[in-house]
Scaffold this motif. Sequence first.
Motif, mmCIF file in Angstrom:
data_model
loop_
_atom_site.group_PDB
_atom_site.id
_atom_site.type_symbol
_atom_site.label_atom_id
_atom_site.label_comp_id
_atom_site.label_asym_id
_atom_site.label_seq_id
_atom_site.Cartn_x
_atom_site.Cartn_y
_atom_site.Cartn_z
ATOM 1 N N THR A 38 0.787 -1.192 0.170
ATOM 2 C CA THR A 38 -0.015 -0.083 0.146
ATOM 3 C C THR A 38 0.929 1.507 0.117
ATOM 4 O OG1 THR A 38 -0.189 -0.258 2.300
ATOM 5 C CG2 THR A 38 -2.102 -1.101 0.967
ATOM 6 N N ASP A 39 1.916 1.323 0.790
ATOM 7 C CA ASP A 39 2.656 2.568 1.075
ATOM 8 C C ASP A 39 3.970 2.556 -0.118
ATOM 9 O OD1 ASP A 39 0.993 3.104 3.046
ATOM 10 O OD2 ASP A 39 2.478 2.293 4.606
ATOM 11 N N GLU A 45 -5.880 -2.302 -0.359
ATOM 12 C CA GLU A 45 -5.731 -3.387 0.658
ATOM 13 C C GLU A 45 -5.966 -4.774 -0.277
ATOM 14 O OE1 GLU A 45 -7.355 -0.592 1.262
ATOM 15 O OE2 GLU A 45 -6.672 0.308 3.128
ATOM 16 N N SER A 46 -6.894 -4.662 -0.996
ATOM 17 C CA SER A 46 -7.500 -6.023 -1.674
ATOM 18 C C SER A 46 -6.085 -6.594 -2.414
ATOM 19 C CB SER A 46 -8.351 -5.647 -2.655
ATOM 20 O OG SER A 46 -8.290 -4.807 -3.631
ATOM 21 N N SER A 362 -6.987 -13.943 3.487
ATOM 22 C CA SER A 362 -6.546 -12.756 2.955
ATOM 23 C C SER A 362 -7.123 -11.990 1.999
ATOM 24 C CB SER A 362 -4.926 -13.275 2.747
ATOM 25 O OG SER A 362 -4.185 -13.913 3.530
ATOM 26 N N TYR A 363 -7.546 -12.426 0.768
ATOM 27 C CA TYR A 363 -7.879 -11.745 -0.295
ATOM 28 C C TYR A 363 -9.403 -11.317 0.206
ATOM 29 C CZ TYR A 363 -9.584 -10.719 -4.733
ATOM 30 O OH TYR A 363 -10.160 -10.011 -6.011
ATOM 31 N N ILE A 368 -13.420 -6.992 2.204
ATOM 32 C CA ILE A 368 -14.366 -6.519 3.283
ATOM 33 C C ILE A 368 -13.774 -5.440 3.998
ATOM 34 C CG2 ILE A 368 -15.245 -7.275 5.486
ATOM 35 C CD1 ILE A 368 -15.388 -10.228 4.793
ATOM 36 N N ALA A 369 -12.371 -5.246 4.348
ATOM 37 C CA ALA A 369 -11.879 -4.116 4.742
ATOM 38 C C ALA A 369 -11.954 -3.127 3.990
ATOM 39 C CB ALA A 369 -10.410 -4.546 5.152
ATOM 40 N N THR A 370 -11.795 -3.404 2.639
ATOM 41 C CA THR A 370 -11.732 -2.077 1.665
ATOM 42 C C THR A 370 -13.036 -1.535 1.680
ATOM 43 O OG1 THR A 370 -9.905 -3.124 0.426
ATOM 44 C CG2 THR A 370 -11.220 -1.368 -0.677
#
Length: 412
Positions: A38-39, A45-46, A362-363, A368-370
């Motif tokens: 990400t950074d 995130e996905s 993980s995927y 879901i987090a995104t």
Amino acid sequence: MIDNYKLWTKDFVKVCLSSFFLFLSFYIIATALSGYVTDGLGRSESQAGLAMTVFIVAAVLLRPFTGQLMDRFSERKIVFGSLLLFFLFSVAYLGVFGYAMLLLVRFLHGGTFAIGTTSTNTTAIGIMPENRKGEGISYFSLFMSLAMVIGPFVGLTITKHGGYSTLFALCAVFSLIAFVLGASAKSKPAARPQQASEEPVGAPLAQSQPKSKLQWSNLVERKVFPIAVSGFVVAFAYSGLVTFMSVFAADRAIDDYASYFFVCFGIMIVLPRPIVGKLLDRVSEHYIVYPSIAVFAIGLFMLSTAHSPLMLLVSGAVIGLGYGALLPCFQTIAVLAAPPHRRGLATATFFILFDLGYGIGSYCLGLIATHSGYTVMYVICGVIVSLSSVVYFILHHKRRKSITAVNLGQAI
């Protein structure tokens, strides 16, 4: 005769330490990878979850063939070759220049990780005395758990103060140590069914046994599937911890404490482990599994509401207590479900499904987090862990009760 009951031999210590450094390298990279993607690479995130999933896909594809490879080329050669390749692909991270190349390196690294962990695990199980398998597996997995503690702490600390190049270089050093220790450990061939003709004492295993054919029954151990499915469900939920803890803590503005989450997590894995190991050899596994699932789920629900450092660290300790008792129990059940000469295959089968749960988790959890945030993601993880008790009861507990009842009926 005393050596037949001795657990802590020189070779057992070597293979335990080799496993420790192998998993240490894995967890350092796994914990820091989401931040790197990400950074460092400017991805979502996905896509960070996909980088973990690619690693696991390779592990799932190649792990079933580990037993075949050990049959054909000897256990020691496979340990040597897989750990050497794992080291070389650890070095390859230093040359990554884009997301596509990262996915390629992750895939190759995942394949060698699968073969290396399965072959070293098989070596360790072969070295253990038969009457101390539960205790031996518990201690062996303790080294993996220690790596699970130290790895994330080191990974998050280095990325915060030293950068990703330093992190990848350190992982390469640890991979080299794993190779040296694993390659020097002497394995003990597993007992196999007696053949009609007797072979000379000390004849090599490869000469006394015909080459096994490449067929489904030689790639997986079907007797392990019931407990392996339970492991799949637990691994799905667990993947959310290792893959997203760093970005979750940053999202809650408590990222200075993210590495200490894993310290608390690890302390509660290590402290009860000797007790768990001895209990596994003395009482029914059900007395350990159900309470461990409950504690693990409660810890995840606590984590979903963590907005302060104290709550983060307490949830880490609770999760560690539950997960730390659950994993060696599942692994011991898997190993003892198979005959001695198929225990390497049993280990591989269990970790195929465990890896698959980790990779898919993980995927999916990244998606879901995104879209829904980390609170929802960890609540879902807690629900999934809770449901694993139902899966365990239906596929293992209830089935074992039926088998026991049938055996008692036949005895009467």
